[in-house]
Write a protein that holds these residues in place. Sequence first.
Motif, short mmCIF file in Angstrom:
data_model
loop_
_atom_site.label_atom_id
_atom_site.label_comp_id
_atom_site.label_asym_id
_atom_site.label_seq_id
_atom_site.Cartn_x
_atom_site.Cartn_y
_atom_site.Cartn_z
N ALA A 193 -19.95 9.37 31.59
CA ALA A 193 -19.34 10.42 30.77
C ALA A 193 -17.85 10.60 31.12
O ALA A 193 -17.04 10.96 30.26
CB ALA A 193 -20.10 11.73 30.98
N GLU A 194 -17.50 10.33 32.37
CA GLU A 194 -16.10 10.47 32.82
C GLU A 194 -15.16 9.57 32.01
O GLU A 194 -13.98 9.88 31.83
CB GLU A 194 -16.03 10.09 34.31
CG GLU A 194 -14.64 10.06 34.89
CD GLU A 194 -14.60 9.42 36.29
OE1 GLU A 194 -13.50 9.01 36.70
OE2 GLU A 194 -15.65 9.34 36.95
N HIS A 195 -15.67 8.43 31.53
CA HIS A 195 -14.81 7.46 30.85
C HIS A 195 -14.67 7.72 29.35
O HIS A 195 -13.84 7.11 28.69
CB HIS A 195 -15.40 6.05 31.03
CG HIS A 195 -15.61 5.66 32.45
ND1 HIS A 195 -16.84 5.28 32.95
CD2 HIS A 195 -14.76 5.62 33.51
CE1 HIS A 195 -16.73 5.01 34.24
NE2 HIS A 195 -15.48 5.20 34.60
N VAL A 196 -15.51 8.61 28.81
CA VAL A 196 -15.59 8.76 27.35
C VAL A 196 -14.27 9.23 26.71
O VAL A 196 -13.85 8.66 25.70
CB VAL A 196 -16.77 9.68 26.96
CG1 VAL A 196 -16.73 10.01 25.46
CG2 VAL A 196 -18.10 9.02 27.32
N PRO A 197 -13.58 10.24 27.27
CA PRO A 197 -12.35 10.69 26.58
C PRO A 197 -11.31 9.57 26.38
O PRO A 197 -10.74 9.42 25.30
CB PRO A 197 -11.81 11.79 27.50
CG PRO A 197 -13.04 12.32 28.19
CD PRO A 197 -13.92 11.10 28.40
N ARG A 198 -11.10 8.76 27.43
CA ARG A 198 -10.12 7.67 27.31
C ARG A 198 -10.62 6.62 26.31
O ARG A 198 -9.85 6.10 25.50
CB ARG A 198 -9.91 7.04 28.70
CG ARG A 198 -8.89 5.91 28.77
CD ARG A 198 -7.46 6.44 28.75
NE ARG A 198 -6.48 5.41 28.99
CZ ARG A 198 -6.01 5.08 30.20
NH1 ARG A 198 -6.46 5.68 31.28
NH2 ARG A 198 -5.10 4.15 30.32
N TYR A 199 -11.90 6.31 26.39
CA TYR A 199 -12.49 5.33 25.48
C TYR A 199 -12.33 5.81 24.04
O TYR A 199 -11.99 5.04 23.14
CB TYR A 199 -13.97 5.14 25.84
CG TYR A 199 -14.61 3.95 25.18
CD1 TYR A 199 -14.60 2.70 25.80
CD2 TYR A 199 -15.23 4.05 23.93
CE1 TYR A 199 -15.18 1.59 25.20
CE2 TYR A 199 -15.81 2.95 23.32
CZ TYR A 199 -15.79 1.73 23.96
OH TYR A 199 -16.35 0.64 23.36
N HIS A 200 -12.57 7.09 23.86
CA HIS A 200 -12.47 7.68 22.51
C HIS A 200 -11.03 7.56 21.99
O HIS A 200 -10.83 7.25 20.81
CB HIS A 200 -12.90 9.15 22.59
CG HIS A 200 -12.82 9.87 21.28
ND1 HIS A 200 -13.58 9.50 20.18
CD2 HIS A 200 -12.07 10.93 20.86
CE1 HIS A 200 -13.30 10.30 19.16
NE2 HIS A 200 -12.39 11.16 19.54
N GLU A 201 -10.05 7.80 22.86
CA GLU A 201 -8.65 7.65 22.45
C GLU A 201 -8.36 6.22 22.00
O GLU A 201 -7.70 5.98 21.00
CB GLU A 201 -7.71 8.04 23.60
CG GLU A 201 -7.58 9.53 23.82
CD GLU A 201 -7.07 10.26 22.59
OE1 GLU A 201 -6.06 9.83 21.99
OE2 GLU A 201 -7.70 11.27 22.20
N TRP A 202 -8.85 5.24 22.80
CA TRP A 202 -8.65 3.83 22.43
C TRP A 202 -9.17 3.54 21.05
O TRP A 202 -8.53 2.88 20.25
CB TRP A 202 -9.40 2.92 23.40
CG TRP A 202 -8.80 2.74 24.74
CD1 TRP A 202 -7.51 2.94 25.11
CD2 TRP A 202 -9.48 2.28 25.92
NE1 TRP A 202 -7.34 2.65 26.44
CE2 TRP A 202 -8.53 2.23 26.96
CE3 TRP A 202 -10.79 1.89 26.18
CZ2 TRP A 202 -8.85 1.82 28.25
CZ3 TRP A 202 -11.13 1.47 27.46
CH2 TRP A 202 -10.16 1.44 28.49
N MET A 203 -10.39 4.03 20.79
CA MET A 203 -11.07 3.63 19.56
C MET A 203 -10.52 4.33 18.31
O MET A 203 -11.00 4.10 17.21
CB MET A 203 -12.58 3.84 19.67
CG MET A 203 -13.24 2.97 20.76
SD MET A 203 -12.68 1.23 20.79
CE MET A 203 -13.35 0.63 19.24
N LYS A 204 -9.49 5.15 18.49
CA LYS A 204 -8.77 5.68 17.32
C LYS A 204 -7.82 4.63 16.75
O LYS A 204 -7.31 4.77 15.64
CB LYS A 204 -7.97 6.93 17.71
CG LYS A 204 -8.83 8.14 18.01
CD LYS A 204 -7.95 9.31 18.42
CE LYS A 204 -8.78 10.54 18.76
NZ LYS A 204 -7.93 11.63 19.29
N SER A 205 -7.56 3.58 17.53
CA SER A 205 -6.63 2.53 17.12
C SER A 205 -7.24 1.69 16.00
O SER A 205 -8.33 1.13 16.16
CB SER A 205 -6.30 1.64 18.32
OG SER A 205 -5.96 0.33 17.91
#
Length: 203
Positions: free
Chosen positions: A21-33
């Motif tokens: 769960a700790e990684h989700v915010p950054r991953y979510h930002e990436w996948m906006k690309s």
Amino acid sequence: MRLNQNVSLLGKKVVLVPYTAEHVPRYHEWMKSEELQRLTASEPLTLEQEYAMQRSWREDADKCTFIVLDAAKWQAQPGTTEESCMAGDVNLFLTDLGDPSLGEIEVMIAEPSCRGKGFGTEAALMMMSYGGVTKLGLTKFEAKIGQGNEPSIRMFQKLHFEQVAVSSVFQEVTLRLTMSEPERQWLLEQTSHVEEKPYRDGS
């Protein structure tokens, strides 16, 4: 996949850790690309959907997922958060019910500053060694890559994958590697430096 939720793999350039769960915010930002959505054939998700996806990936028996960390950043100073060192992810899908020895591998180096440094190559080798040779008994790997994604196609060809199909409908190339004994020995040599360590449980 529960198999790898308490395991981290330490390589030279990258560290692989379970997707928590700790990684989700950054991953979510990436996948906006839009570029990453195109390269990974993904739809944008809300943050809540991304958290739900992370939980399901951890539980699913047919997906093995690691987050790729930049090893140099990660080791530079104690107490560095994993989120600040994230470079991408690597996945192994066991989706061919008719052939349990086949795994589909995906590598995404999402952080632009981490591309072109060999992170994807080492992450793929580590995942193939961990998921294939040592833990899941896979003997065949496939990679499905968008036709326009030349760097990924070249990377897998360097890893001894050969093109076996092109789909004009999905505009993707399928590459495959069958692990003969020489290939298996080569893979073990390429990953002989990798250390497997227990990972703190991070749901």
